[in-house]
Write a protein that holds these residues in place. Structure first.
Motif, PDB file in Angstrom:
ATOM      1  N   VAL A 241      50.109  47.219  28.105  1.00 26.38           N
ATOM      2  CA  VAL A 241      48.664  47.158  27.372  1.00 26.38           C
ATOM      3  C   VAL A 241      47.834  48.045  28.022  1.00 26.38           C
ATOM      4  O   VAL A 241      47.373  48.714  29.209  1.00 26.38           O
ATOM      5  N   LEU A 242      46.868  49.369  26.749  1.00 31.70           N
ATOM      6  CA  LEU A 242      46.452  50.757  27.315  1.00 31.70           C
ATOM      7  C   LEU A 242      45.417  50.268  27.021  1.00 31.70           C
ATOM      8  O   LEU A 242      44.886  50.045  25.283  1.00 31.70           O
ATOM      9  N   ASP A 243      44.531  51.185  27.498  1.00 28.23           N
ATOM     10  CA  ASP A 243      43.110  51.770  27.304  1.00 28.23           C
ATOM     11  C   ASP A 243      43.158  53.337  26.753  1.00 28.23           C
ATOM     12  O   ASP A 243      43.663  53.882  27.259  1.00 28.23           O
TER      13      ASP A 243
ATOM     14  N   SER B 155      41.796  46.378  37.384  1.00 27.38           N
ATOM     15  CA  SER B 155      43.210  45.636  37.363  1.00 27.38           C
ATOM     16  C   SER B 155      44.301  47.015  37.217  1.00 27.38           C
ATOM     17  O   SER B 155      45.731  46.021  37.321  1.00 27.38           O
ATOM     18  N   TYR B 156      44.119  48.173  37.631  1.00 24.21           N
ATOM     19  CA  TYR B 156      44.453  49.438  37.116  1.00 24.21           C
ATOM     20  C   TYR B 156      45.876  48.931  37.956  1.00 24.21           C
ATOM     21  O   TYR B 156      45.265  48.850  39.889  1.00 24.21           O
TER      22      TYR B 156
ATOM     23  N   ASP C  44      41.825  44.308  30.263  1.00 24.35           N
ATOM     24  CA  ASP C  44      41.681  43.854  31.414  1.00 24.35           C
ATOM     25  C   ASP C  44      42.052  42.656  31.671  1.00 24.35           C
ATOM     26  O   ASP C  44      42.831  41.758  32.312  1.00 24.35           O
ATOM     27  N   ILE C  45      41.310  41.446  31.424  1.00 25.69           N
ATOM     28  CA  ILE C  45      41.412  40.199  30.885  1.00 25.69           C
ATOM     29  C   ILE C  45      42.663  39.892  30.274  1.00 25.69           C
ATOM     30  O   ILE C  45      43.530  38.604  30.901  1.00 25.69           O
ATOM     31  N   LEU C  46      43.189  39.935  29.802  1.00 22.97           N
ATOM     32  CA  LEU C  46      44.383  39.711  28.449  1.00 22.97           C
ATOM     33  C   LEU C  46      45.981  40.521  30.270  1.00 22.97           C
ATOM     34  O   LEU C  46      46.541  39.848  29.418  1.00 22.97           O
ATOM     35  N   ALA C  47      45.661  41.674  30.778  1.00 26.26           N
ATOM     36  CA  ALA C  47      46.660  42.129  31.606  1.00 26.26           C
ATOM     37  C   ALA C  47      46.509  40.800  32.572  1.00 26.26           C
ATOM     38  O   ALA C  47      47.379  40.635  32.803  1.00 26.26           O
ATOM     39  N   ARG C  48      45.522  40.662  33.361  1.00 32.68           N
ATOM     40  CA  ARG C  48      45.448  39.315  33.848  1.00 32.68           C
ATOM     41  C   ARG C  48      45.980  38.285  33.631  1.00 32.68           C
ATOM     42  O   ARG C  48      46.933  37.437  34.619  1.00 32.68           O
TER      43      ARG C  48
ATOM     44  N   PRO D  76      40.334  36.003  35.273  1.00 29.32           N
ATOM     45  CA  PRO D  76      40.905  37.512  33.761  1.00 29.32           C
ATOM     46  C   PRO D  76      39.342  37.928  33.652  1.00 29.32           C
ATOM     47  O   PRO D  76      38.625  39.027  33.868  1.00 29.32           O
ATOM     48  N   PHE D  77      38.029  36.935  33.648  1.00 28.43           N
ATOM     49  CA  PHE D  77      37.071  37.325  33.090  1.00 28.43           C
ATOM     50  C   PHE D  77      36.368  37.468  34.680  1.00 28.43           C
ATOM     51  O   PHE D  77      35.215  38.886  34.577  1.00 28.43           O
TER      52      PHE D  77
END
Ligand code: ANZ
Length: 907
Positions: free
Chosen positions: A44-46, A126-127, A68-72, A811-812
Motif C-alpha cells: 500500500v503506497l502513498d 505505521s511506515y 495507514d488504517i488499511l496497512a494496520r 487501525p484508526f
C-alpha cells in the motif's frame, strides 16, 4: 504525581518511540529476516510529498491515514504489509530559495525533510522507516540515472511491439560503413534522444524558465516578457507506448474519471494523412504517385496533413500551416516575409492553450503560395495561423470551413470560400461538423459519412496520395530542465559532437557543489558554471568531453520510487528482482487527483520500458488507485459577494457577522488560503487534541473521495468520542499506571453481557465490511454507536469485549488503542494481533413471529424482522406457501397490515 485522565500527549509520545525503537512495522519480504512466505502480501503506497518549507498541510494526512488504517488492518489479517514513505525532494522551490538566499538546496532539503518526517511520525503512521527514500540522495538518483541509461540504450521495435536493446537494432548497409552516420541512425531511434524544442527564454532575467514560471507570456517573478526559443533538449519516446498505455488502462482498478483523463491525454484519433502537391506539374506528380504509392518520409514537394474527416476533402478550400512549420520559409512569397516574421514572433509568445482557445479571435497570414487538392486538382491558398499547432498531426491542415468550426470562423474573417460537402440529416445554421451524407463530392455522392470515409481512404490509397492514420495527442516527453537542483544526466558530449552515455560504473554522476545559483545570463543551464565538473573525458576515446548541463525534471525520481522502497539499500542494483516479483504490483495507491495525468502516465511508461527489458515482472505498476477528496475550509461572503477572512467574523446569536460593522455575512466553503486566514495547521490540531483525534477526525469527515470542509466543532466531537472510550475502558480519571477500575475483574470473567456482546458483533461486522470498502467514516460511526450502547448499559463491559473493541479501534487511533491494550494486561504490541471475528448468528436483527389471516382466520405464521414495515410484511405474507395455496393464483382483494401484530389477506 501522575496526570489524570486521557493524556494523549504522553500516550502518543510513548507509543511512537516504542514503535520506532522496536521496528514494529518492519516489512518482511524475500531477503528480509523473519519473512513468512505463507502469508499473502499487501503493498500500500502513498504519493510521497515534496518536502516544502511550509511542512505538512491537512491534505497530506488524509490519504496517509487511510492507507495507514488499511496497512494496520491487513497486518492484523495476517498479510505481509509493505507501507513505506519517502521524499520527492528535487525541484524548483529549493532552487529559488537558493537563488534568493544563497542557502544550498541540499541544506534546505535536509531541514524540510527532517521537519516533515517528525510531523509525519507524530501522526503515528505505521511506515517501515528503514525503507525511507530521498530522490536527491546520490544513492537513489544513481538508479534514476541507471534507468535513463536503459532508455538511452533501447529502441522501440514496432514489429515486436516492445523496447529492445539498441545493440539489437539492425543497421542498414547504407550507413553501416560510416561511424558518424551509423551513430546518427541509432540516435534517432533511442527511447531517450535529443531534439530542438522551444523553451521559455527570459531576456531580463537571463535564464530559461519552466512552464510554471511563465504566466501569459511573462515571468512569474518580475513580470518580464518571455519568448519561446528552440534549444536542444532530451526527449523520452513515450509516444511509442501510446497504444499500450491506452489499451492497458482497461486492466486497471482506477477511478473511471482518472482513466478517462488518461485516455484523453493520450488522445487517439483515427483518420488519414493526405499529401497536397506544391510543385508545378500536378499531372506528372499524380502519375508518379500512382506508381510509387504513399511515401513514408514526407517528400519536399508536398504539404502533408492529418485529418479525421477525409470524406470532406472536396470541401477543402484552403490550407493552414502552423507558424513554426519548416515549409513556411520555403514557400512564402518574398513580399509576405515581413508580415509572416511579425506573426511568427507573436505566436511564439503564446501558449498552445491560448492559441487553440475557441473563444479567441482567429488570426493568420496568407503565405502567397498555393497547393493542389489531390482529389480535384483545385489550387487552394496556403495560410499560416496559430490555431494550427506544430506539435499535433503533421503541423498542417486542410481547412474545410463548411464542416469545422475553427476553419469556419477563419474563412468568414478572411473571406475564404466555404463549400458544403456534407449534407446534415436536418438543416442547420452555419457550420455543420457532424455525420451526414456526402454532396458535391464526385466519388461518394450521396454516401453516408462512415461509408464515404471508407470509400475515399481506398481511393486515396490506390492513388498513392493518402493513407489511413492514427494520431495521438500525446507528445514525446520533454525530459530536460535548465536547472541546478535535479538529477544530472549520465551523458557526455565529445569534441566531435557525439553524444555518449557513461558506463554504469560511472554512476552516480553527482551534482557538483555550486555556491552561486544565479542564472548564467545565457541559454546555458547553471551547471555550466561548475567548470571542473563540466570538463571530463570521453569514456570510449579518453579525449576531452563536456558533461551534459541540463538536469532531469522533478517527475524523474517519482517515476520509480515504488520500486526502490522494495530494496532501498541495494548498492548493486536498483532493486533485487526476487523482491520485485514478490511485492509488485502495488495493491493500492492513494493520492490526490492532481496527479491523474502526468505522474501516473510517466510512471506507467517507465514501468513498461522496464517490463520490456525484463527488469520488472508486471506490465502495470499500480493495480488499484484511489484519490482522496480535497479538504476545504469555511470562509465568509458579504452582501456584495466579497470574501471575508475568518478572523474578521464573529458569531452572534447564532448568526455570523463582520466584527467591524456588524454586517451579516454568509458562511461558504472555500479553498484554504493564507488570505482568508482559514488554513488549518496540522501541528496546532496535534497539540490541542493529539494524533488519534486528528486521524479519526479526518476519516470521519466524510467519504474518503469526497471534497469536504474542515469543521473545528466536529474535531471536538471526535475528541470527546475518544474520551468516552477511555472512560468506558479505563475509567474516567485513570492516570498513568491505573488499571481498569471500570471493568469487570479479569479474574472473574463470568458471562459477558449478551446485549453488549450482540452490539459488539454488529460493530465488528460493520467495521470489517467498511474497511474492505474503504468506507472509513461509516466504520467510525459504527464504533460510536457501540460505545454509546455499551456506556448506557447497566452491565459492565467484559475484558474480552474491551479487548476486541480496542482491536477494532486500533487501525484508526492506534496510540490510545495500544495504551488500553497494555492496560488490559498485554505486554506486546497489538499490531499483529488477529483481527476480531463476528458470529453471524449474533448479528441478525431481532425477529418476531406474527399470524397471517386469510379472510379473518389465522392460516399461517411468518417470521419477520421486528422492525419490518407494512410493505415488507405484506410481501412476506403473500409469499407464504399456505397463503398462496388458499389464494390459488387469484390476486387478493385487499391486504390489511398491522405492523408488529398481524396481516389479514382478504381474498
Ligand atoms: C479536415 C477536417 C474537416 C477536420 C472537418 C475536422 C473536421 P482531433 O479529432 O482532435 O484529432 N488538425 C489536424 N492537425 C492539427 C493541428 N496540428 N493543429 C490544429 N488542428 C489540427 O482533430 C483532428 C482534426 O483537427 C483534423 O481533421 C484537422 O482538421 C485538425 F470537417 O481536417 B480536420
Amino acid at each position: 504525581m501522575s496526570r489524570r485522565g486521557y493524556d494523549f500527549a504522553l500516550i502518543e509520545a510513548k507509543w511512537q518511540a516504542r514503535w520506532l525503537r522496536e521496528k514494529t512495522f518492519r516489512a518482511a519480504g524475500p531477503g528480509d529476516p523473519g519473512f513468512d512466505p505463507s502469508r499473502p502480501k499487501f503493498y500500500v503506497l502513498d504519493m510521497y510529498p515534496y518536502p516544502s518549507a511550509a511542512g505538512l498541510h491537512v491534505g497530506h494526512p488524509e490519504g496517509y491515514t487511510a492507507t495507514d488504517i488499511l496497512a494496520r488492518w491487513k497486518r492484523m489479517l495476517g498479510f505481509n504489509v509493505m507501507h513505506p514513505m519517502g521524499w520527492d525532494a528535487f525541484g524548483l522551490p529549493a532552487e529559488q530559495y537558493a537563488i534568493q538566499t544563497g542557502t544550498h538546496p541540499a541544506e534546505t532539503t535536509k531541514r524540510n525533510v527532517d521537519n516533515m518526517r517528525s510531523q509525519i511520525q507524530r501522526l503515528g503512521f505505521s511506515y517501515d522507516w528503514d525503507r525511507e527514500v530521498d530522490t536527491t540522495d546520490p544513492g537513489y538518483y544513481r538508479w534514476t540515472q541507471w534507468i535513463f541509461l536503459q532508455m538511452f540504450n533501447s529502441w522501440y521495435d514496432e514489429s515486436a511491439g516492445k523496447a529492445r536493446p539498441i545493440a539489437d537494432l539492425s543497421i542498414p548497409l547504407s550507413v553501416a560503413a560510416d561511424p558518424a552516420k551509423k551513430r546518427a541512425f541509432a540516435d534517432a531511434r533511442r527511447l531517450a534522444y535529443l531534439s530542438e524544442v522551444p523553451v521559455w527564454w527570459c531576456e531580463a532575467l537571463g535564464t530559461v524558465l519552466a512552464n510554471e514560471e511563465v504566466i501569459d507570456g511573462c515571468s512569474e517573478r518580475g513580470d518580464h516578457p518571455c519568448v519561446r526559443r528552440p534549444m536542444r533538449q532530451w526527449m523520452l519516446r513515450i509516444t511509442a507506448y501510446a497504444e499500450r498505455l491506452l489499451a492497458d488502462i482497461e486492466s486497471l482498478d482506477w477511478p473511471e474519471s482518472i482513466k478517462a483523463m488518461q485516455r484523453n491525454w493520450i488522445g487517439r484519433s483515427v483518420g488519414g494523412e493526405v499529401d497536397f502537391y506544391i510543385g508545378t506539374d500536378f499531372a506528372a506528380w499524380e502519375k508518379a504517385r500512382e506508381k510509387s504509392g504513399f511515401p513514408e518520409e514526407i517528400p519536399a514537394d508536398v504539404i502533408r496533413v492529418f485529418t479525421t474527416r477525409p470524406d470532406t476533402l472536396f470541401g477543402a478550400t484552403y490550407m493552414v500551416l502552423a507558424p513554426e512549420h519548416p515549409l513556411v520559409d520555403r514557400i512564402a512569397a518574398p513580399e509576405k516575409r515581413a508580415e509572416i516574421d511579425r506573426y511568427r514572433k507573436e505566436a511564439a509568445a503564446k501558449t498552445d492553450l491560448a492559441r487553440t482557445d475557441l473563444a479567441k479571435d482567429k488570426t493568420g497570414v496568407f503565405t502567397g503560395a498555393t497547393a493542389v487538392n489531390p482529389v480535384n486538382g483545385a489550387k487552394i491558398p496556403v495560410w499560416i495561423a496559430d490555431y494550427v499547432l506544430i506539435s499535433y498531426g503533421t503541423g498542417a491542415i486542410m481547412a474545410v470551413p463548411a464542416h469545422d468550426e475553427r476553419d469556419h470562423e477563419f474563412a468568414k474573417k478572411f473571406g475564404l470560400e466555404i463549400l458544403e460537402v456534407v449534407k446534415p440529416p436536418e438543416p442547420v445554421e452555419g457550420c455543420f461538423a457532424g455525420d451526414g451524407t456526402s454532396v458535391n463530392s464526385p466519388w461518394m455522392e450521396g454516401m453516408p459519412t462512415t461509408e464515404a470515409k471508407k470509400k475515399i481512404n481506398a481511393e486515396l490509397e490506390r492513388r498513392g496520395t493518402g493513407r489511413p492514420k492514427v494520431a495521438y495527442r500525446l507528445r514525446d516527453w520533454l525530459f530536460s530542465r535548465q536547472r541546478y537542483w535535479g538529477e544530472p544526466f549520465p551523458i557526455v558530449h565529445s569534441d566531435d559532437g557525439a553524444v555518449k552515455a557513461l558506463p554504469e560504473s560511472a554512476l552516480p554522476v553527482r551534482l557538483p557543489d555550486l555556491s552561486d545559483f544565479k542564472p548564467t545570463g545565457e541559454m546555458e543551464p547553471p551547471l555550466a558554471k561548475a567548470k571542473e565538473w563540466l570538463e571530463t573525458k570521453d569514456p570510449e576515446t579518453g579525449k576531452p568531453a563536456r558533461r551534459e548541463t541540463n538536469t532531469m525534471p522533478q517527475w524523474a525520481g517519482s517515476c520509480w520510487y515504488y520500486l526502490r522502497y522494495l530494496d532501498p539499500k541495494n548498492e548493486l542494483a536498483g532493486w533485487a528482482s526476487e523482491r520485485e516479483r514478490y511485492w509488485m504490483p502495488v495493491d493500492l495507491y492513494v493520492g490526490g487527483a492532481e496527479h491523474a495525468v502526468l505522474h501516473l502516465l510517466y510512471s506507467r511508461f517507465w514501468h513498461k520500458v522496464l517490463y520490456d527489458l525484463g527488469r520488472v515482472s508486471t506490465p502495470e505498476p499500480f493495480r488499484r488507485l484511489f484519490n482522496q477528496g480535497m479538504i476545504l475550509a469555511h470562509a465568509f461572503k458579504d452582501s456584495r459577494g466579497g470574501l471575508v477572512p475568518v478572523d474578521q467574523v464573529e458569531e452572534k446569536d447564532g448568526k455570523f457577522v463582520r466584527k467591524a460593522d456588524g454586517e451579516a455575512v454568509e458562511r461558504i466553503i472555500a479553498k484554504m488560503s493564507k488570505s482568508l486566514k482559514n488554513v488549518v495547521n496540522p501541528d496546532d490540531v496535534l497539540a490541542d487534541y493529539g494524533a488519534d483525534t486528528f486521524r479519526l477526525y479526518e476519516m470521519f469527515m466524510g467519504p474518503l473521495d469526497a471534497v469536504k470542509p474542515w469543521n473545528p466543532r466536529d474535531v471536538i466531537g471526535v475528541h470527546r468520542f475518544i474520551w468516552k472510550v477511555w472512560t468506558l475502558l479505563a475509567g474516567d480519571d485513570a492516570g498513568e499506571g491505573d488499571i481498569r477500575p471500570n471493568l469487570a475483574p479479569i479474574a472473574a470473567p463470568g458471562n459477558p453481557d449478551p446485549a453488549i456482546e450482540r452490539a459488539l458483533h454488529r460493530c465488528i461486522k460493520k467495521v470489517t465490511e467498511d474497511l474492505g470498502a474503504m468506507a472509513f467514516n461509516t466504520a467510525i460511526s459504527a464504533m460510536m454507536v457501540f460505545v454509546n450502547e455499551a456506556s448506557r448499559s447497566s452491565e459492565k463491559i467484559s475484558p474480552s469485549q474491551a479487548k476486541r473493541f480496542v482491536l477494532l479501534l486500533s487501525p484508526f487511533s492506534p496510540h490510545v488503542a495500544e495504551e488500553l491494550w497494555e492496560r488490559l494486561g498485554s505486554k506486546a504490541t497489538l499490531a499483529c494481533e488477529p483481527w476480531p471475528s463476528f458470529d453471524p448468528s449474533l448479528v441478525v436483527e431481532d425477529t418476531i413471529e406474527i399470524p397471517v389471516q386469510v379472510n379473518g382466520k389465522v392460516r399461517s405464521r411468518i417470521v419477520v424482522p421486528a422492525k419490518a414495515d407494512a410493505k415488507s410484511l405484506e410481501a412476506a405474507a403473500l409469499a407464504d406457501p399456505k397463503v398462496q395455496e388458499l389464494l390459488a393464483g387469484r390476486a387478493p382483494k385487499k391486504v390489511i397490515v398491522v405492523p408488529g401484530r398481524l396481516v389479514n389477506v382478504v381474498g
